[in-house]
Design a protein around this motif. Structure first.
Motif, PDB file in Angstrom:
ATOM      1  N   VAL A   9      13.032  -7.341  -7.018  1.00 40.04           N
ATOM      2  CA  VAL A   9      12.489  -6.103  -6.470  1.00 40.04           C
ATOM      3  C   VAL A   9      11.397  -6.425  -5.461  1.00 40.04           C
ATOM      4  N   VAL A  49       8.602  -4.297  -3.140  1.00 34.77           N
ATOM      5  CA  VAL A  49       7.995  -2.976  -3.021  1.00 34.77           C
ATOM      6  C   VAL A  49       7.642  -2.710  -1.570  1.00 34.77           C
ATOM      7  N   LEU A  58      11.798   0.862  -2.880  1.00 39.21           N
ATOM      8  CA  LEU A  58      12.030  -0.456  -3.427  1.00 39.21           C
ATOM      9  C   LEU A  58      13.272  -1.038  -2.768  1.00 39.21           C
ATOM     10  N   ILE A 103      11.319   5.570  -4.719  1.00 39.68           N
ATOM     11  CA  ILE A 103      10.512   5.459  -5.934  1.00 39.68           C
ATOM     12  C   ILE A 103      10.377   6.798  -6.657  1.00 39.68           C
ATOM     13  N   TYR A 132      10.480  -0.694 -13.941  1.00 38.09           N
ATOM     14  CA  TYR A 132       9.331  -0.213 -13.185  1.00 38.09           C
ATOM     15  C   TYR A 132       9.042   1.249 -13.523  1.00 38.09           C
TER      16      TYR A 132
END
Length: 800
Positions: free
Chosen positions: A43, A45, A52, A99, A508
């Motif tokens: 992943v 960010v 992501l 997200i 997450y």
């Protein structure tokens, strides 16, 4: 898989194994399943906290891929076909996930055979740049987050052999290094040398560590120049422009105001004693036309430089852009001649220079330990970190740019994890550079791993710069392991976290630290890739060694195991020794009992599925307090650690103290051979890629900075090779044929194998074709696991 590919040097005594070379073998099905399980995606960010980038890791390559042409020169391992490094870990099947909405979108326009790593987001978070490592060339692709489509932007192939290959300049502009036009074919090897290779020393001390893959001939020099020479190209989305002339560039970065480049340029003469990072080099500033603006330093080769752990060359070092000014470079210079053992009030001075003027560099501050780094904030607050290896001390200080004062904020032992205050949260300033996030009350926001007697419990705290006291705002909840990945809104304390437990795979979440609550369901929905591990129990156990030092280890027990019903199990202990200057620091608990169990190729955890009790990360501290050095009592302390671990499992009723194996990789392999040479605690040992004769690393090793000539008894007594005649416990040795790690040459294993064999010991040596210090080929990994399974079952599980 090429079943006909032959492993080299698989020799053993006893009927359990063939004495001749063998074809590749495969371990029990459950172990193979765990090895080849597809891990959860990687992943990345996004810069603005909206997206992501998810990437699947490409499975282990076949041994044929490792067998492809490779140049091993100047400490580098290079692919001569596509101008990149070899043995990388790559990803494909990229997806974008929003997200907040959690929607996932495939990315179009990427090569079907994508091999990529290390994506870089544009400053506004609306694009992602990444490399594709093709068979014949490396290309640069940019993903448009809005359209979810990617496209190749370069014309000439990129050069990704050393340092960063590309960087964002602004939201629409990238700079990258390409293979120069007209580079031609790889230089042909001479049919015969023109003469001998000669090196000479004329009385000047030039201690050198045991590096591998060094330049060895004029032909190697030509290869190095050919492979690493690159041309800067600027691409603003409207076309490409060459900047300056081709050169060997080992590093570069863009100035905060986007007008200049800070460049580390490698120069001749190349060294035959040190890798590329020790070659002569200049620190240059170029403008965006490629013209030289300033030559900041011209540093010589590191040959002959002091090699103590606190030593540095007596030249300017650690050049970087000052994050809060448009085009100012900072650097450090030693005040003690670069000699850490020399008494000095101050070790380093840190300077700043505006690259557009001719003024002499301005001294900003001096440090009493070696300068490590500085995180800039505002005119009153910058956080400076300094440390020394000799006393294992580190210090954080506050630098006030207005007054010029450097005031100590916090000091601790570098081994003291309990006292760690953490690292500061940063935000992007007007130059898009990370600077300290300073709260409205003037305090820093810090995140820490949260080491404690209960294990790691990550936390976020507000840290008062006047009192040096922290106030914890949030700590990882009980029975889980959760840490902050990214601050989505540091002002409102909205964080992106990663959360896991023994039974929950890491996912997450968005967490509101003020409300101390999660905001809904997980952002990601990754599932457990290791189904065979379900039901396996894990616990972090604590026990004491005879001198009172507390130790810990991660204990894994088989699914459904009942010690009262099933009795003690055969045990496999896996460890890696570490040195400390304080018994209190050595006794600290490290890691968390609540982490999800990941099964890497080198892990011992595979064998919990085969009926073994596994003690992973068994603490093996080596302590030397005061004026004594840890290694002065290395062997006795190894015994104390190992004996304590075995007895602890026996007292719990889960481990059979008469059926215990020990193993380790690299320095852990060195530990294993020493335990077998000096104790009778184990039924078998497994040593991978170790160094066993310390006289072959005479200018220091691991945390030992004394040379062989300063402490010959330490080098002799710590070398299991010196006591090969005492190694009668069965030892399985495994080594990569092309190990590139400093000191762990394959000859280390070859010589110990021959010595043990010559004295009638039970030993088996497996050399994995084309492997480096870490292993990667699917066939080699499966065979390695088969070897270890056979060894454990023969000499431990079946032992009487």
């Amino acid at each position: 898989m090429r079943s006909s590919f032959i492993l080299l040097a698989l020799l053993a005594s006893g009927a359990a194994f063939a004495q001749d070379a063998v074809t590749y073998q495969r371990p029990p099905a459950v172990i193979e399943e765990l090895l080849l399980a597809k891990p959860t995606p990687g992943v990345s960010v996004g810069r603005n906290g909206e997206w992501l980038l998810l990437a699947e890791r490409i499975s282990f390559p076949g041994v044929e891929e490792l067998a492809e042409p490779e140049l091993r020169i100047a400490g580098l391992r290079l692919n001569p076909r596509n101008f990149s490094t070899t043995r990388g870990t790559y990803s494909n099947n990229l997806k974008l996930q929003h997200i907040k909405t959690k929607e996932i979108f495939p990315v179009t326009g990427l090569p079907g055979d994508l091999r990529s790593n290390n994506p870089q987001w544009s400053p506004d978070g609306k694009k992602v740049a990444l490399l594709h490592y093709g068979q014949q060339r490396v290309d640069l692709y940019v993903i448009n987050v809005e359209t979810k489509a990617a496209g190749k932007i370069n014309t000439a192939a990129l050069n990704a052999t050393s340092g960063p290959a590309f960087a964002w300049v602004d939201n629409n502009t990238l700079i990258y290094k390409t293979v120069p036009a007209g580079a031609g074919a790889l230089p042909a090897a001479p049919a015969a040398p023109k003469g001998p290779v000669v090196q000479e020393s004329k009385g000047r001390a030039a201690a050198s560590r045991t590096y591998q893959d060094l330049i060895k001939s004029p032909y190697d020099e030509a290869l190095f120049t050919y492979m690493t020479t690159s041309q800067f190209v600027l691409n603003n989305g409207q076309g490409e422009k060459n900047l300056g002339s081709p050169a060997v560039i080992s590093g570069f970065s863009v100035s905060p105001d986007k007008q200049y480049l800070l460049v580390r340029k490698v120069e001749m003469p190349y060294s035959y004693l040190v890798p590329m990072y020790g070659f002569p080099h200049s620190w240059l500033v170029l403008d965006m036309e490629g013209r030289e603006v300033k030559n900041l330093a011209k540093n010589p080769s590191s040959e002959g430089a002091p090699i103590g752990f606190d030593d540095v060359m007596d030249v300017p070092r650690d050049f970087s852009w000052k994050a809060d000014e448009p085009h100012t470079v900072i650097f450090a210079k030693p005040l003690d001649g670069g000699l850490g053992k020399q008494k000095a009030e101050y070790r380093d001075a840190v300077y700043a220079t505006d690259v557009t003027g001719n003024a002499a560099p301005k001294e900003l501050f001096r440090t009493k330990r070696r300068f490590d780094n500085v995180t800039w904030g505002n005119k009153e607050v910058a956080l400076v970190h300094e440390s020394m290896f000799a006393d294992r001390k580190e210090r954080y200080s506050i630098y006030n740019q207005t007054t010029g004062k450097l005031d100590s904020l916090f000091e601790k032992s570098s081994n003291d994890a309990y006292s760690d205050i953490g690292t500061p949260f940063t935000i992007r300033n007007q130059y898009d550079r990370p600077v300290l996030f300073i709260q409205k009350n003037g305090e820093l926001l810090m995140r820490s791993q949260g080491a404690s007697p209960e294990g790691d419990m990550p936390f976020v705290q507000s840290y008062n710069l006047k009192t040096g006291k922290g106030s914890i705002l949030w700590r990882c909840p009980a029975n889980t392991y959760e840490y902050v990945v990214e601050a989505l809104d540091p002002e409102k304390l909205i964080m992106l976290t990663s959360r896991e437990s023994q039974t929950e795979v890491p996912n997450y979440y968005i967490r509101d630290l003020r409300k101390r609550s999660l905001t809904g369901t997980p952002v990601t929905d990754f599932s457990n890739p290791y189904k065979a591990m379900e039901g396996v129990s894990k616990q972090k156990i604590s026990y004491k060694r005879e001198d009172g030092i507390n130790l810990t280890g991660d204990l894994y027990l088989p699914k459904g195991y009942d010690p009262k019903k099933d009795g003690p199990l055969p045990v496999f202990v896996w460890a890696y020794p570490r040195e400390y200057k304080s018994a209190a620091d050595a006794a600290q608990v490290r890691g968390s009992r609540y982490t999800f169990t990941r099964v890497g190729y080198g892990s011992p955890i595979f064998w919990v599925t085969r009926g073994y009790a596994i003690l992973d990360n068994a603490e093996m501290p080596i302590v030397g307090e005061g004026n004594s050095q840890p290694n002065d009592k290395f062997i006795p302390q190894l015994y104390l650690n190992a004996h304590a671990a075995i007895q602890a499992l026996a007292k719990m009723g889960v481990g059979d103290s008469n059926r215990v194996a020990v193993g380790g990789h690299s320095y852990g392999a060195f530990m294993t051979a020493n335990l077998l040479a000096h104790t009778k605690l184990f039924k078998a040992g497994i040593a991978r890629s170790g160094a066993y004769n310390r006289t072959l690393t005479p200018f220091g090793f691991q945390a030992e900075e004394r040379t062989y000539w300063e402490a010959p008894e330490v080098y002799f007594n710590m070398s299991p090779f010196s006591f090969a005649d005492k190694i009668k416990t069965p030892l399985l040795m495994i080594h990569g044929e092309l190990d590139n790690n400093s000191g762990t040459f394959p000859i280390q294993s070859e010589r110990l194998y021959n010595a043990i064999k010559g004295h009638g010991g039970t030993v088996r040596y497996v050399q994995l074709p084309f492997e480096s210090h870490g292993y990667s080929a699917r066939e080699n990994l499966l065979h390695m696991l088969w070897e270890q399974s056979q060894w454990l079952d023969t000499y431990v599980k079946g032992a009487q």
